[in-house]
Scaffold this active site. Structure first.
Site, PDB file in Angstrom:
ATOM      1  CG  HIS A 183      -1.873 -12.850  16.142  1.00  0.00           C
ATOM      2  ND1 HIS A 183      -3.479 -13.909  15.678  1.00  0.00           N
ATOM      3  CD2 HIS A 183      -2.311 -12.381  14.803  1.00  0.00           C
ATOM      4  CE1 HIS A 183      -4.072 -13.678  14.617  1.00  0.00           C
ATOM      5  NE2 HIS A 183      -3.603 -13.119  14.346  1.00  0.00           N
ATOM      6  CD  GLU A 206      -3.422 -13.939  19.597  1.00  0.00           C
ATOM      7  OE1 GLU A 206      -2.850 -15.686  18.915  1.00  0.00           O
ATOM      8  OE2 GLU A 206      -4.093 -13.450  19.092  1.00  0.00           O
ATOM      9  CG  HIS A 226      -3.566 -18.203  17.072  1.00  0.00           C
ATOM     10  ND1 HIS A 226      -3.710 -16.799  16.638  1.00  0.00           N
ATOM     11  CD2 HIS A 226      -3.229 -19.583  16.518  1.00  0.00           C
ATOM     12  CE1 HIS A 226      -2.551 -17.074  15.530  1.00  0.00           C
ATOM     13  NE2 HIS A 226      -2.916 -18.539  14.753  1.00  0.00           N
ATOM     14  CD  GLU A 253      -7.708 -19.059  18.474  1.00  0.00           C
ATOM     15  OE1 GLU A 253      -6.889 -17.435  19.587  1.00  0.00           O
ATOM     16  OE2 GLU A 253      -7.947 -17.877  17.701  1.00  0.00           O
TER      17      GLU A 253
HETATM   18  O1  0X9 Z   1      -8.395 -14.723  13.932  1.00  0.00           O
HETATM   19  C1  0X9 Z   1      -6.947 -15.004  13.447  1.00  0.00           C
HETATM   20  O2  0X9 Z   1      -6.012 -15.548  13.344  1.00  0.00           O
HETATM   21  C2  0X9 Z   1      -7.302 -16.231  14.789  1.00  0.00           C
HETATM   22  N1  0X9 Z   1      -8.087 -16.177  16.344  1.00  0.00           N
HETATM   23  S1  0X9 Z   1      -7.149 -14.982  17.168  1.00  0.00           S
HETATM   24  O3  0X9 Z   1      -8.515 -14.450  17.984  1.00  0.00           O
HETATM   25  N2  0X9 Z   1      -5.578 -15.907  17.755  1.00  0.00           N
HETATM   26  O4  0X9 Z   1      -6.511 -14.017  16.186  1.00  0.00           O
HETATM   27  C3  0X9 Z   1      -8.028 -17.975  14.466  1.00  0.00           C
HETATM   28  C4  0X9 Z   1      -7.751 -18.653  13.329  1.00  0.00           C
HETATM   29  C5  0X9 Z   1      -8.668 -19.619  13.100  1.00  0.00           C
HETATM   30  N3  0X9 Z   1      -8.862 -19.270  11.778  1.00  0.00           N
HETATM   31  C6  0X9 Z   1     -10.238 -19.065  11.290  1.00  0.00           C
HETATM   32  N4  0X9 Z   1     -10.877 -18.937  12.380  1.00  0.00           N
HETATM   33  N5  0X9 Z   1     -10.956 -19.407  10.145  1.00  0.00           N
HETATM   34 ZN    ZN Z   2      -4.149 -14.673  17.288  1.00  0.00          ZN
END
Ligand code: 0X9
Ligand code: ZN
Ligand code: CA
Length: 397
Positions: free
Chosen positions: A155, A158, A282, A356
């Site tokens: 992303h 980030e 992330h 994260e």
């Molecule tokens: O949404 C995402 O891709 C990740 N969070 S972010 O805020 N960096 O975009 C999390 C991905 C991890 N997988 C799940 N939460 N299911």
């Molecule tokens: Zn992310």
């Protein structure tokens, strides 16, 4: 009557201008108070950027703006109030731009030719190289050693997620001759690090729009970008909760699995290697997540994932006392489908983690980490990364 009509027309025109001029293309930053926000929250659906002076700042797309207007929600456009922190070091300060990363990786390879080798594993839509650095003894050869994988910057906004894997590479190389434990780790594994998977998006977030998330595919209808972390081939498009078929959405999954050159690059690498564990960095939230993301039921590796993340969390805590909670992505955070870690586990049956990085919430800064935080965040994450490599080495034998 005439005057009234004119005023209405002017108001409409101003709103239209706002709609199309506040942010490039299809995204808008809006500001609202807490009660409005509460009336709107459906878990994981609103993209809160930060809280400032008691107001909440959200990133929304065009369809959401229309929906909010229809609902009569009270909000204001706020693009100009949230500029990136000014920095003395360059466009994105102490963080790496694309060309700075390119330069620094090539420097590392030059300084440590026996144990570091840079690979160009694919090209982005805008023809930037996607770089991997391999770290191992006899680096020219593919030896029978535990292969491990670290990636940052799925992303764009980030930025901290580029620095942690980059600094991991830097640390391993710098300490190889001084520290016998690091030498043992490097000699007995093959560490693959891709610090910047989404260079186009990253550059766009530096030069044009700080909150950009996706890559820069031209979707052909006025919208841009695929969410790379929804484009992987395991349970891709499983439902419309964990990813979106809408090209304007922040979580647009792309037209088909691995439609993007960036995710293709990872796929090719994984098909050539035999990775034992994978980490995808992330931000933000300060949590460790593991598959499944696409559903709430546990994966076949749940016990192992639980054990490894609890150990990582403990190691991180020991450095500076910061608590990284951990849990299964789909149940602990929110549902996602087509994310990298589900594909790593679902296809290769290996433990995979989304880390994260800090800060813990948007009130503490959201996607902004001050430059001074880069090193401390790296320092607290280092033991956890080393632990996973050691685990891979020990279980490989
Ligand atoms: O949404 C995402 O891709 C990740 N969070 S972010 O805020 N960096 O975009 C999390 C991905 C991890 N997988 C799940 N939460 N299911
Ligand atoms: Zn992310
Ligand atoms: Ca080797």
């Amino acid at each position: 009557m005439r005057k009234f009509l004119t005023i209405i027309i002017i108001v409409c025109v101003i709103n239209l201008i706002n709609l199309f001029a506040q942010a490039p293309e299809d995204f808008y930053i809006i500001r609202m108070d807490e009660s409005t926000l509460r009336s709107l929250i459906t878990k994981g659906k609103v993209d809160i950027l930060m809280k400032k002076n008691g107001k909440y700042y959200l990133l929304v797309d065009r369809t959401e703006v229309r929906r909010f207007l229809r609902k009569g929600l009270r909000f204001e456009f706020a693009e100009n109030e949230l500029l990136p922190p000014v920095s003395k070091h360059g466009l994105n300060g102490a963080y790496h731009s694309y060309s700075e990363l390119e330069r620094d990786l090539i420097d590392l390879e030059k300084s440590y030719p026996e144990i570091a080798k840079v690979f160009d594993i694919g090209d982005s839509w805008e023809n930037r190289n996607i770089y991997a650095i391999k770290i191992s003894d006899n680096v020219e050869y593919d030896e029978d050693e535990a292969e491990v994988f670290f990636v940052g910057c799925h992303h764009a906004r980030e930025w901290i997620s580029v620095e942690i894997p980059y600094l991991l590479a830097h640390y391993l190389l710098l300490n190889y001759t001084q520290d016998s434990k690091i030498k043992w780790i490097v000699d007995n594994s093959e560490i693959w690090i891709v610090p910047m998977l989404n260079p186009d998006g990253l550059e766009y977030s530096i030069t044009t729009f700080r909150y950009w998330r996706k890559n820069r595919r031209d979707n052909g209808n006025g919208s841009y970008g695929v969410d790379l972390n929804r484009n992987y081939g395991y349970m891709w498009g499983y439902d419309n909760i964990g990813s979106s078929p809408n090209t304007f959405s922040q979580t647009y999954r792309g037209p088909y699995p691995f439609s993007e050159p960036e995710t293709q690059a990872i796929k090719n690498l994984f098909e050539q290697k035999n990775f034992k564990v994978a980490v995808s960095y992330h931000s933000y939230s300060q949590i460790i997540l593991y598959p499944w993301g696409y559903k709430k039921e546990p994966s076949p590796l749940n016990d192992l994932l639980e054990e490894l993340s609890s150990k990582m969390s403990e190691l991180i805590y020991q450095v500076k006392g910061n608590l990284y909670e951990f849990g299964q992505g789909g149940s602990f955070l929110y549902l996602t489908n087509g994310d990298a870690t589900d594909w790593f586990l679902g296809t290769f049956n290996i433990p995979a983690f989304t880390i994260e990085l800090p800060p813990v919430d948007f009130i503490s800064g959201g996607f902004f980490n001050s430059e001074e935080d880069i090193i401390p965040i790296f320092e607290e994450n280092l033991p956890a990364a080393l632990y996973l490599i050691e685990w891979a080495i020990i279980t490989n034998n």
